[in-house]
Design a protein around this motif. Structure first.
Motif, PDB file in Angstrom:
ATOM      1  N   ASP A   1       1.879  -7.060   2.679  1.00 21.57           N
ATOM      2  CA  ASP A   1       2.852  -5.969   2.771  1.00 21.57           C
ATOM      3  C   ASP A   1       2.194  -4.694   2.275  1.00 21.57           C
ATOM      4  O   ASP A   1       0.965  -4.631   2.155  1.00 21.57           O
ATOM      5  CB  ASP A   1       4.150  -6.309   2.005  1.00 21.57           C
ATOM      6  CG  ASP A   1       3.939  -6.453   0.506  1.00 21.57           C
ATOM      7  OD1 ASP A   1       2.844  -6.098   0.010  1.00 21.57           O
ATOM      8  OD2 ASP A   1       4.864  -6.912  -0.173  1.00 21.57           O
ATOM      9  N   HIS A   2       3.019  -3.665   1.985  1.00 21.15           N
ATOM     10  CA  HIS A   2       2.428  -2.379   1.608  1.00 21.15           C
ATOM     11  C   HIS A   2       1.743  -2.436   0.248  1.00 21.15           C
ATOM     12  O   HIS A   2       1.006  -1.529  -0.109  1.00 21.15           O
ATOM     13  CB  HIS A   2       3.510  -1.292   1.609  1.00 21.15           C
ATOM     14  CG  HIS A   2       4.640  -1.582   0.678  1.00 21.15           C
ATOM     15  ND1 HIS A   2       5.577  -2.577   0.911  1.00 21.15           N
ATOM     16  CD2 HIS A   2       4.966  -1.044  -0.513  1.00 21.15           C
ATOM     17  CE1 HIS A   2       6.433  -2.611  -0.091  1.00 21.15           C
ATOM     18  NE2 HIS A   2       6.095  -1.686  -0.969  1.00 21.15           N
ATOM     19  N   ARG A   3       1.971  -3.488  -0.526  1.00 22.43           N
ATOM     20  CA  ARG A   3       1.383  -3.554  -1.856  1.00 22.43           C
ATOM     21  C   ARG A   3       0.050  -4.294  -1.892  1.00 22.43           C
ATOM     22  O   ARG A   3      -0.775  -4.038  -2.752  1.00 22.43           O
ATOM     23  CB  ARG A   3       2.358  -4.198  -2.840  1.00 22.43           C
ATOM     24  CG  ARG A   3       2.900  -3.200  -3.823  1.00 22.43           C
ATOM     25  CD  ARG A   3       3.993  -3.778  -4.680  1.00 22.43           C
ATOM     26  NE  ARG A   3       5.162  -2.952  -4.538  1.00 22.43           N
ATOM     27  CZ  ARG A   3       6.337  -3.361  -4.140  1.00 22.43           C
ATOM     28  NH1 ARG A   3       6.531  -4.629  -3.838  1.00 22.43           N
ATOM     29  NH2 ARG A   3       7.330  -2.523  -4.029  1.00 22.43           N
ATOM     30  N   SER A   4      -0.119  -5.237  -0.996  1.00 25.59           N
ATOM     31  CA  SER A   4      -1.363  -6.011  -0.995  1.00 25.59           C
ATOM     32  C   SER A   4      -1.417  -6.877   0.265  1.00 25.59           C
ATOM     33  O   SER A   4      -0.470  -6.901   1.046  1.00 25.59           O
ATOM     34  CB  SER A   4      -1.428  -6.896  -2.239  1.00 25.59           C
ATOM     35  OG  SER A   4      -2.715  -7.470  -2.350  1.00 25.59           O
ATOM     36  N   THR A   5      -2.548  -7.568   0.401  1.00 24.43           N
ATOM     37  CA  THR A   5      -2.666  -8.475   1.547  1.00 24.43           C
ATOM     38  C   THR A   5      -2.485  -9.917   1.077  1.00 24.43           C
ATOM     39  O   THR A   5      -2.684 -10.230  -0.100  1.00 24.43           O
ATOM     40  CB  THR A   5      -4.064  -8.370   2.194  1.00 24.43           C
ATOM     41  OG1 THR A   5      -5.040  -8.802   1.249  1.00 24.43           O
ATOM     42  CG2 THR A   5      -4.356  -6.935   2.625  1.00 24.43           C
ATOM     43  N   ALA A   6      -2.148 -10.774   2.025  1.00 21.75           N
ATOM     44  CA  ALA A   6      -1.986 -12.195   1.701  1.00 21.75           C
ATOM     45  C   ALA A   6      -3.296 -12.767   1.160  1.00 21.75           C
ATOM     46  O   ALA A   6      -3.300 -13.512   0.180  1.00 21.75           O
ATOM     47  CB  ALA A   6      -1.525 -12.960   2.938  1.00 21.75           C
TER      48      ALA A   6
END
Lengths: 152, 264
Positions: free
Chosen positions: B240-245
Protein backbone atom coordinates in the motif's frame (compact mmCIF):
# COMPACT_ATOMS: atom_id res chain seq x y z
CA UNK A 1 -26.37 21.55 20.36
CA UNK A 2 -24.94 20.86 23.77
CA UNK A 3 -24.12 23.12 26.72
CA UNK A 4 -20.56 23.13 27.91
CA UNK A 5 -18.97 24.78 30.94
CA UNK A 6 -15.22 25.00 31.20
CA UNK A 7 -12.37 27.19 32.30
CA UNK A 8 -10.60 28.96 29.47
CA UNK A 9 -7.39 30.88 30.17
CA UNK A 10 -8.49 31.25 33.77
CA UNK A 11 -12.05 32.42 33.08
CA UNK A 12 -15.21 30.36 33.47
CA UNK A 13 -17.08 30.04 30.18
CA UNK A 14 -20.50 28.61 29.33
CA UNK A 15 -21.16 28.02 25.66
CA UNK A 16 -23.42 26.04 23.39
CA UNK A 17 -21.61 23.79 20.91
CA UNK A 18 -22.48 21.55 17.98
CA UNK A 19 -22.49 17.76 18.52
CA UNK A 20 -19.50 17.18 16.26
CA UNK A 21 -17.73 20.51 16.66
CA UNK A 22 -14.06 20.36 17.63
CA UNK A 23 -12.59 22.39 20.45
CA UNK A 24 -10.35 24.05 17.85
CA UNK A 25 -13.35 25.26 15.87
CA UNK A 26 -14.99 26.52 19.05
CA UNK A 27 -11.88 28.47 20.07
CA UNK A 28 -11.18 29.99 16.68
CA UNK A 29 -14.59 30.48 15.14
CA UNK A 30 -16.70 31.40 18.15
CA UNK A 31 -14.56 32.42 21.08
CA UNK A 32 -12.32 34.74 19.06
CA UNK A 33 -9.12 32.97 20.03
CA UNK A 34 -7.39 32.39 16.68
CA UNK A 35 -3.95 31.75 18.21
CA UNK A 36 -4.39 27.97 17.99
CA UNK A 37 -3.90 27.30 14.30
CA UNK A 38 -5.97 25.08 12.08
CA UNK A 39 -3.85 23.12 9.62
CA UNK A 40 -4.15 19.35 9.43
CA UNK A 41 -7.26 18.59 11.51
CA UNK A 42 -5.86 15.14 12.22
CA UNK A 43 -3.41 15.61 15.07
CA UNK A 44 -0.36 15.40 12.80
CA UNK A 45 1.00 18.94 12.96
CA UNK A 46 0.56 20.16 16.54
CA UNK A 47 -0.31 23.72 15.45
CA UNK A 48 -3.46 23.65 17.59
CA UNK A 49 -1.78 22.37 20.77
CA UNK A 50 -3.51 23.55 23.96
CA UNK A 51 -3.27 22.50 27.58
CA UNK A 52 -6.28 20.56 28.78
CA UNK A 53 -6.29 19.62 32.47
CA UNK A 54 -2.52 19.89 32.46
CA UNK A 55 -1.88 17.76 29.37
CA UNK A 56 -0.76 19.08 25.99
CA UNK A 57 -3.33 17.92 23.42
CA UNK A 58 -4.38 18.78 19.89
CA UNK A 59 -7.53 20.93 20.07
CA UNK A 60 -8.61 19.56 16.67
CA UNK A 61 -8.94 16.10 18.26
CA UNK A 62 -10.99 17.24 21.25
CA UNK A 63 -14.73 17.18 20.81
CA UNK A 64 -15.87 20.58 22.12
CA UNK A 65 -18.81 18.97 23.91
CA UNK A 66 -16.39 16.63 25.69
CA UNK A 67 -14.35 19.56 27.04
CA UNK A 68 -17.09 20.11 29.63
CA UNK A 69 -15.61 20.58 33.10
CA UNK A 70 -12.03 20.90 31.90
CA UNK A 71 -9.41 23.59 32.39
CA UNK A 72 -8.06 24.80 29.07
CA UNK A 73 -5.15 27.10 28.38
CA UNK A 74 -4.46 28.32 24.85
CA UNK A 75 -1.46 30.25 23.57
CA UNK A 76 -3.41 33.42 24.36
CA UNK A 77 -3.26 32.42 28.03
CA UNK A 78 0.51 31.98 28.16
CA UNK A 79 1.62 35.57 28.72
CA UNK A 80 0.74 37.46 31.93
CA UNK A 81 -0.54 40.76 30.62
CA UNK A 82 2.34 42.32 28.72
CA UNK A 83 4.89 39.95 30.19
CA UNK A 84 5.65 37.09 27.83
CA UNK A 85 5.93 33.50 29.02
CA UNK A 86 9.58 32.49 29.38
CA UNK A 87 9.23 30.20 26.36
CA UNK A 88 7.85 33.01 24.21
CA UNK A 89 10.64 35.27 25.39
CA UNK A 90 13.24 32.63 24.51
CA UNK A 91 11.84 32.12 21.01
CA UNK A 92 11.87 35.87 20.40
CA UNK A 93 15.41 36.21 21.71
CA UNK A 94 16.71 33.23 19.76
CA UNK A 95 14.87 33.91 16.51
CA UNK A 96 12.98 30.63 16.87
CA UNK A 97 10.26 31.86 14.55
CA UNK A 98 10.06 32.22 10.81
CA UNK A 99 6.60 32.43 9.25
CA UNK A 100 5.10 31.98 12.71
CA UNK A 101 2.21 29.70 11.80
CA UNK A 102 3.42 26.78 13.88
CA UNK A 103 4.72 28.96 16.70
CA UNK A 104 1.64 28.89 18.97
CA UNK A 105 1.73 25.09 19.02
CA UNK A 106 5.46 25.08 19.78
CA UNK A 107 4.95 27.64 22.56
CA UNK A 108 2.29 25.56 24.29
CA UNK A 109 4.15 22.25 23.86
CA UNK A 110 7.41 23.79 25.12
CA UNK A 111 5.70 25.56 28.03
CA UNK A 112 4.22 22.19 29.02
CA UNK A 113 7.70 20.63 28.98
CA UNK A 114 9.31 23.39 31.05
CA UNK A 115 6.52 23.15 33.60
CA UNK A 116 7.56 19.62 34.53
CA UNK A 117 11.25 19.88 33.63
CA UNK A 118 12.83 23.31 34.06
CA UNK A 119 16.21 22.23 32.64
CA UNK A 120 15.47 19.76 29.85
CA UNK A 121 18.33 18.43 27.73
CA UNK A 122 18.28 18.47 23.93
CA UNK A 123 16.71 15.02 23.65
CA UNK A 124 13.94 15.90 26.07
CA UNK A 125 13.21 19.08 24.11
CA UNK A 126 13.17 17.18 20.82
CA UNK A 127 10.89 14.52 22.28
CA UNK A 128 8.48 17.09 23.71
CA UNK A 129 8.29 18.87 20.36
CA UNK A 130 8.04 15.71 18.26
CA UNK A 131 4.35 16.31 17.67
CA UNK A 132 4.88 19.82 16.31
CA UNK A 133 5.79 20.37 12.69
CA UNK A 134 7.55 23.46 11.34
CA UNK A 135 8.12 23.77 7.60
CA UNK A 136 10.44 26.75 7.57
CA UNK A 137 12.90 26.98 10.45
CA UNK A 138 14.34 23.51 10.10
CA UNK A 139 13.88 23.36 13.89
CA UNK A 140 17.46 24.48 14.60
CA UNK A 141 16.60 27.95 15.86
CA UNK A 142 13.66 26.63 17.88
CA UNK A 143 15.84 24.01 19.59
CA UNK A 144 18.67 26.49 20.26
CA UNK A 145 16.23 29.04 21.72
CA UNK A 146 14.82 26.46 24.12
CA UNK A 147 18.25 25.07 25.00
CA UNK A 148 19.26 28.62 25.94
CA UNK A 149 16.20 28.83 28.16
CA UNK A 150 17.01 25.47 29.75
CA UNK A 151 20.47 26.74 30.70
CA UNK A 152 19.25 29.99 32.24
CA UNK B 1 -29.60 12.51 23.23
CA UNK B 2 -26.76 14.21 21.39
CA UNK B 3 -23.87 13.74 23.75
CA UNK B 4 -23.83 11.96 27.07
CA UNK B 5 -20.87 12.28 29.43
CA UNK B 6 -21.36 9.55 32.02
CA UNK B 7 -19.14 9.46 35.08
CA UNK B 8 -19.73 5.84 35.97
CA UNK B 9 -20.04 2.54 34.15
CA UNK B 10 -23.75 2.09 34.72
CA UNK B 11 -24.38 5.54 33.25
CA UNK B 12 -22.38 4.64 30.15
CA UNK B 13 -24.17 1.30 29.71
CA UNK B 14 -27.59 2.89 30.20
CA UNK B 15 -26.77 5.47 27.53
CA UNK B 16 -25.65 2.75 25.11
CA UNK B 17 -28.72 0.69 25.93
CA UNK B 18 -31.06 3.55 25.06
CA UNK B 19 -29.10 4.40 21.87
CA UNK B 20 -27.32 1.26 20.69
CA UNK B 21 -26.18 3.06 17.53
CA UNK B 22 -24.38 5.73 19.56
CA UNK B 23 -20.72 6.33 18.83
CA UNK B 24 -18.36 5.87 21.76
CA UNK B 25 -15.76 8.61 22.20
CA UNK B 26 -12.66 8.01 24.32
CA UNK B 27 -9.48 9.98 23.47
CA UNK B 28 -10.80 11.18 20.12
CA UNK B 29 -7.56 10.65 18.22
CA UNK B 30 -9.25 8.37 15.66
CA UNK B 31 -12.89 9.47 15.84
CA UNK B 32 -12.25 13.21 15.58
CA UNK B 33 -10.18 12.73 12.43
CA UNK B 34 -13.12 10.96 10.81
CA UNK B 35 -15.49 13.68 11.99
CA UNK B 36 -13.20 16.53 10.88
CA UNK B 37 -12.85 14.98 7.43
CA UNK B 38 -16.59 14.45 7.08
CA UNK B 39 -16.34 10.65 7.00
CA UNK B 40 -18.56 10.21 10.04
CA UNK B 41 -21.52 12.20 11.29
CA UNK B 42 -22.52 10.67 14.61
CA UNK B 43 -25.84 11.88 15.96
CA UNK B 44 -25.40 10.28 19.36
CA UNK B 45 -22.11 10.26 21.22
CA UNK B 46 -21.29 8.62 24.53
CA UNK B 47 -18.07 10.22 25.84
CA UNK B 48 -16.55 7.75 28.26
CA UNK B 49 -13.31 9.35 29.46
CA UNK B 50 -14.89 10.37 32.81
CA UNK B 51 -15.81 6.78 33.69
CA UNK B 52 -13.34 6.03 36.44
CA UNK B 53 -13.65 2.25 36.17
CA UNK B 54 -12.41 2.45 32.57
CA UNK B 55 -9.22 4.24 33.62
CA UNK B 56 -8.05 1.56 36.04
CA UNK B 57 -4.69 -0.05 35.43
CA UNK B 58 -4.43 -2.74 38.02
CA UNK B 59 -4.09 -6.34 36.85
CA UNK B 60 -6.25 -5.41 33.90
CA UNK B 61 -6.03 -2.47 31.54
CA UNK B 62 -9.10 -0.24 31.48
CA UNK B 63 -10.23 0.81 28.01
CA UNK B 64 -9.59 4.49 28.75
CA UNK B 65 -6.00 4.07 29.91
CA UNK B 66 -3.94 6.40 27.72
CA UNK B 67 -0.71 5.66 25.90
CA UNK B 68 0.95 8.29 28.10
CA UNK B 69 0.19 6.11 31.13
CA UNK B 70 1.12 2.85 29.44
CA UNK B 71 4.48 4.36 28.49
CA UNK B 72 5.27 4.31 32.22
CA UNK B 73 4.69 0.55 32.51
CA UNK B 74 4.14 -1.93 34.03
CA UNK B 75 4.27 -4.01 30.84
CA UNK B 76 7.60 -3.59 29.10
CA UNK B 77 6.63 -4.37 25.50
CA UNK B 78 3.38 -2.44 25.78
CA UNK B 79 5.31 0.55 27.15
CA UNK B 80 7.69 0.29 24.21
CA UNK B 81 4.72 0.21 21.84
CA UNK B 82 3.00 3.11 23.62
CA UNK B 83 6.08 5.26 23.18
CA UNK B 84 5.87 4.82 19.39
CA UNK B 85 2.27 6.03 19.19
CA UNK B 86 1.94 9.39 17.43
CA UNK B 87 3.34 12.24 19.48
CA UNK B 88 3.13 13.38 23.12
CA UNK B 89 -0.14 15.14 22.25
CA UNK B 90 -1.63 11.95 20.77
CA UNK B 91 -0.36 9.78 23.62
CA UNK B 92 -1.92 12.11 26.20
CA UNK B 93 -5.35 11.53 24.65
CA UNK B 94 -5.37 8.20 22.79
CA UNK B 95 -6.34 5.03 24.64
CA UNK B 96 -5.84 1.28 24.34
CA UNK B 97 -9.62 0.87 24.11
CA UNK B 98 -9.56 3.17 21.10
CA UNK B 99 -6.96 0.92 19.46
CA UNK B 100 -9.36 -2.01 19.92
CA UNK B 101 -12.40 -0.03 18.79
CA UNK B 102 -10.67 1.17 15.63
CA UNK B 103 -9.22 -2.33 15.08
CA UNK B 104 -6.69 -1.10 12.55
CA UNK B 105 -4.15 -3.70 11.44
CA UNK B 106 -1.62 -0.98 12.38
CA UNK B 107 -2.86 -0.58 15.97
CA UNK B 108 0.36 -0.23 17.94
CA UNK B 109 -0.94 -1.87 21.13
CA UNK B 110 -2.40 -4.92 19.43
CA UNK B 111 0.71 -7.11 18.88
CA UNK B 112 1.36 -7.05 22.64
CA UNK B 113 -2.21 -8.15 23.32
CA UNK B 114 -1.87 -10.89 20.73
CA UNK B 115 1.48 -12.10 22.08
CA UNK B 116 0.01 -12.38 25.59
CA UNK B 117 -3.26 -13.96 24.45
CA UNK B 118 -5.16 -11.13 26.12
CA UNK B 119 -8.92 -11.16 26.44
CA UNK B 120 -11.15 -8.19 25.78
CA UNK B 121 -13.97 -7.68 28.29
CA UNK B 122 -17.13 -6.22 26.80
CA UNK B 123 -19.98 -4.84 28.87
CA UNK B 124 -23.54 -4.03 27.94
CA UNK B 125 -26.66 -3.41 30.00
CA UNK B 126 -27.59 -7.06 29.52
CA UNK B 127 -24.31 -8.96 29.87
CA UNK B 128 -20.58 -9.13 30.34
CA UNK B 129 -18.51 -11.28 28.00
CA UNK B 130 -14.88 -11.86 27.27
CA UNK B 131 -13.42 -12.55 23.86
CA UNK B 132 -9.87 -13.57 23.15
CA UNK B 133 -8.03 -10.95 21.06
CA UNK B 134 -8.39 -13.00 17.88
CA UNK B 135 -12.11 -13.50 18.46
CA UNK B 136 -12.48 -9.77 18.97
CA UNK B 137 -10.41 -8.54 16.01
CA UNK B 138 -12.34 -9.91 13.04
CA UNK B 139 -10.84 -8.00 10.11
CA UNK B 140 -9.29 -4.71 9.04
CA UNK B 141 -11.13 -2.05 11.06
CA UNK B 142 -13.64 -4.68 12.12
CA UNK B 143 -14.30 -6.12 15.54
CA UNK B 144 -16.88 -8.25 17.30
CA UNK B 145 -18.39 -5.40 19.31
CA UNK B 146 -22.20 -5.69 19.26
CA UNK B 147 -24.61 -2.73 19.28
CA UNK B 148 -24.99 -1.43 22.82
CA UNK B 149 -21.67 -2.96 23.91
CA UNK B 150 -18.76 -1.09 25.41
CA UNK B 151 -15.09 -2.10 25.44
CA UNK B 152 -14.48 -2.27 29.17
CA UNK B 153 -10.94 -3.56 29.62
CA UNK B 154 -8.13 -5.78 28.52
CA UNK B 155 -7.70 -8.81 30.75
CA UNK B 156 -4.20 -10.26 30.73
CA UNK B 157 -3.43 -13.86 31.73
CA UNK B 158 -1.99 -14.53 35.19
CA UNK B 159 1.27 -15.67 33.70
CA UNK B 160 3.04 -12.69 32.11
CA UNK B 161 6.19 -13.54 30.14
CA UNK B 162 9.19 -12.03 31.87
CA UNK B 163 10.97 -11.25 28.63
CA UNK B 164 9.01 -9.21 26.13
CA UNK B 165 10.09 -6.79 23.41
CA UNK B 166 8.28 -4.63 20.86
CA UNK B 167 9.71 -3.12 17.68
CA UNK B 168 8.22 -1.04 14.90
CA UNK B 169 9.44 -0.01 11.48
CA UNK B 170 8.30 3.27 9.93
CA UNK B 171 9.69 6.17 7.97
CA UNK B 172 10.56 8.28 11.01
CA UNK B 173 10.47 8.13 14.80
CA UNK B 174 7.53 10.37 15.69
CA UNK B 175 4.08 10.64 14.15
CA UNK B 176 4.31 7.51 12.09
CA UNK B 177 1.98 4.67 11.34
CA UNK B 178 3.99 1.47 11.17
CA UNK B 179 5.07 -0.31 8.01
CA UNK B 180 5.39 -3.38 10.19
CA UNK B 181 5.68 -4.08 13.92
CA UNK B 182 6.44 -7.11 16.03
CA UNK B 183 6.09 -8.20 19.63
CA UNK B 184 8.11 -11.15 20.90
CA UNK B 185 7.50 -12.61 24.35
CA UNK B 186 9.43 -15.49 25.90
CA UNK B 187 8.69 -17.35 29.11
CA UNK B 188 11.48 -18.64 31.34
CA UNK B 189 10.83 -22.20 30.14
CA UNK B 190 11.46 -21.14 26.54
CA UNK B 191 7.87 -20.91 25.32
CA UNK B 192 7.91 -18.06 22.84
CA UNK B 193 5.21 -16.01 21.19
CA UNK B 194 5.58 -13.77 18.16
CA UNK B 195 2.85 -11.38 17.04
CA UNK B 196 3.07 -9.15 13.98
CA UNK B 197 1.05 -6.05 13.08
CA UNK B 198 0.58 -4.25 9.74
CA UNK B 199 1.35 -7.54 8.04
CA UNK B 200 -2.10 -9.00 7.50
CA UNK B 201 -5.80 -8.14 7.73
CA UNK B 202 -5.50 -8.22 11.52
CA UNK B 203 -2.64 -8.57 13.96
CA UNK B 204 -1.44 -12.15 13.64
CA UNK B 205 0.62 -14.76 15.46
CA UNK B 206 3.18 -16.85 13.62
CA UNK B 207 2.58 -20.25 15.19
CA UNK B 208 5.13 -22.19 13.11
CA UNK B 209 7.92 -19.86 14.23
CA UNK B 210 6.71 -20.07 17.84
CA UNK B 211 6.70 -23.86 17.88
CA UNK B 212 10.14 -24.10 16.34
CA UNK B 213 11.84 -21.61 18.66
CA UNK B 214 9.99 -22.71 21.80
CA UNK B 215 11.76 -26.07 21.54
CA UNK B 216 15.17 -24.38 21.53
CA UNK B 217 16.44 -23.72 25.05
CA UNK B 218 19.39 -21.63 23.84
CA UNK B 219 18.94 -20.93 20.14
CA UNK B 220 22.09 -20.67 18.06
CA UNK B 221 22.63 -19.01 14.70
CA UNK B 222 20.83 -21.63 12.64
CA UNK B 223 17.76 -21.61 14.92
CA UNK B 224 17.62 -17.80 14.85
CA UNK B 225 17.88 -17.79 11.06
CA UNK B 226 15.13 -20.38 10.82
CA UNK B 227 12.95 -18.34 13.19
CA UNK B 228 13.44 -15.26 11.01
CA UNK B 229 12.58 -17.27 7.89
CA UNK B 230 9.44 -18.74 9.43
CA UNK B 231 8.21 -15.32 10.57
CA UNK B 232 8.72 -13.89 7.07
CA UNK B 233 6.97 -16.89 5.60
CA UNK B 234 4.11 -16.72 8.10
CA UNK B 235 2.94 -13.14 7.58
CA UNK B 236 0.38 -12.01 5.05
CA UNK B 237 1.13 -8.39 4.12
CA UNK B 238 -0.16 -6.19 1.33
CA UNK B 239 1.45 -3.44 -0.72
CA UNK B 240 0.00 0.00 0.00
CA UNK B 241 1.08 3.63 0.23
CA UNK B 242 3.12 2.90 3.36
CA UNK B 243 5.21 -0.03 2.19
CA UNK B 244 5.39 -3.03 -0.08
CA UNK B 245 4.39 -6.59 0.73
CA UNK B 246 7.96 -7.77 0.02
CA UNK B 247 9.51 -5.22 2.37
CA UNK B 248 7.02 -5.92 5.13
CA UNK B 249 7.63 -9.66 4.84
CA UNK B 250 11.39 -9.17 5.02
CA UNK B 251 11.26 -6.60 7.84
CA UNK B 252 8.90 -8.73 9.95
CA UNK B 253 11.46 -11.55 10.01
CA UNK B 254 14.43 -9.27 10.69
CA UNK B 255 12.68 -7.37 13.50
CA UNK B 256 11.32 -10.59 15.05
CA UNK B 257 14.79 -12.10 15.15
CA UNK B 258 16.31 -8.98 16.73
CA UNK B 259 13.60 -8.87 19.37
CA UNK B 260 14.04 -12.57 20.11
CA UNK B 261 17.77 -12.04 20.59
CA UNK B 262 16.98 -9.34 23.14
CA UNK B 263 14.71 -11.83 24.93
CA UNK B 264 17.40 -14.50 25.27
Amino acid sequence: MSDVDFTLNGETRSVSVGTTQSLLSLLRDELELPGSKNACEQGECGSCTVLMDGAAVCACLVLAADADGSDITTVEGMASGDVLHAVQDALVAGGGVQCGFCTPGFVVAAAHLFESEPSPDRDQIREALSGNICRCTGYGAILRSLEDLAQR
Amino acid sequence: MEIVRPTDLSGALEALDSAPDATVLAGGTDLMVEINFGHRHPEHIVAVRRVEELTELNGRIGACVTWARLEQGPYRALAQAARTVGSPQIRAAGTIGGNLGTASPAGDGLPFLAALDAEIELHSAARVRRLRWDEFLTGPKQNALAPGELIHSVVLPDEIPTRQEFGKVGVRNAMVISAVMVCVARFDDGRTRVAVGSAGPTTLRVRAAEEMISAESSPGESALAEFQRLVSEGVNPITDHRSTADYRRHAAGVVARRLLERCL
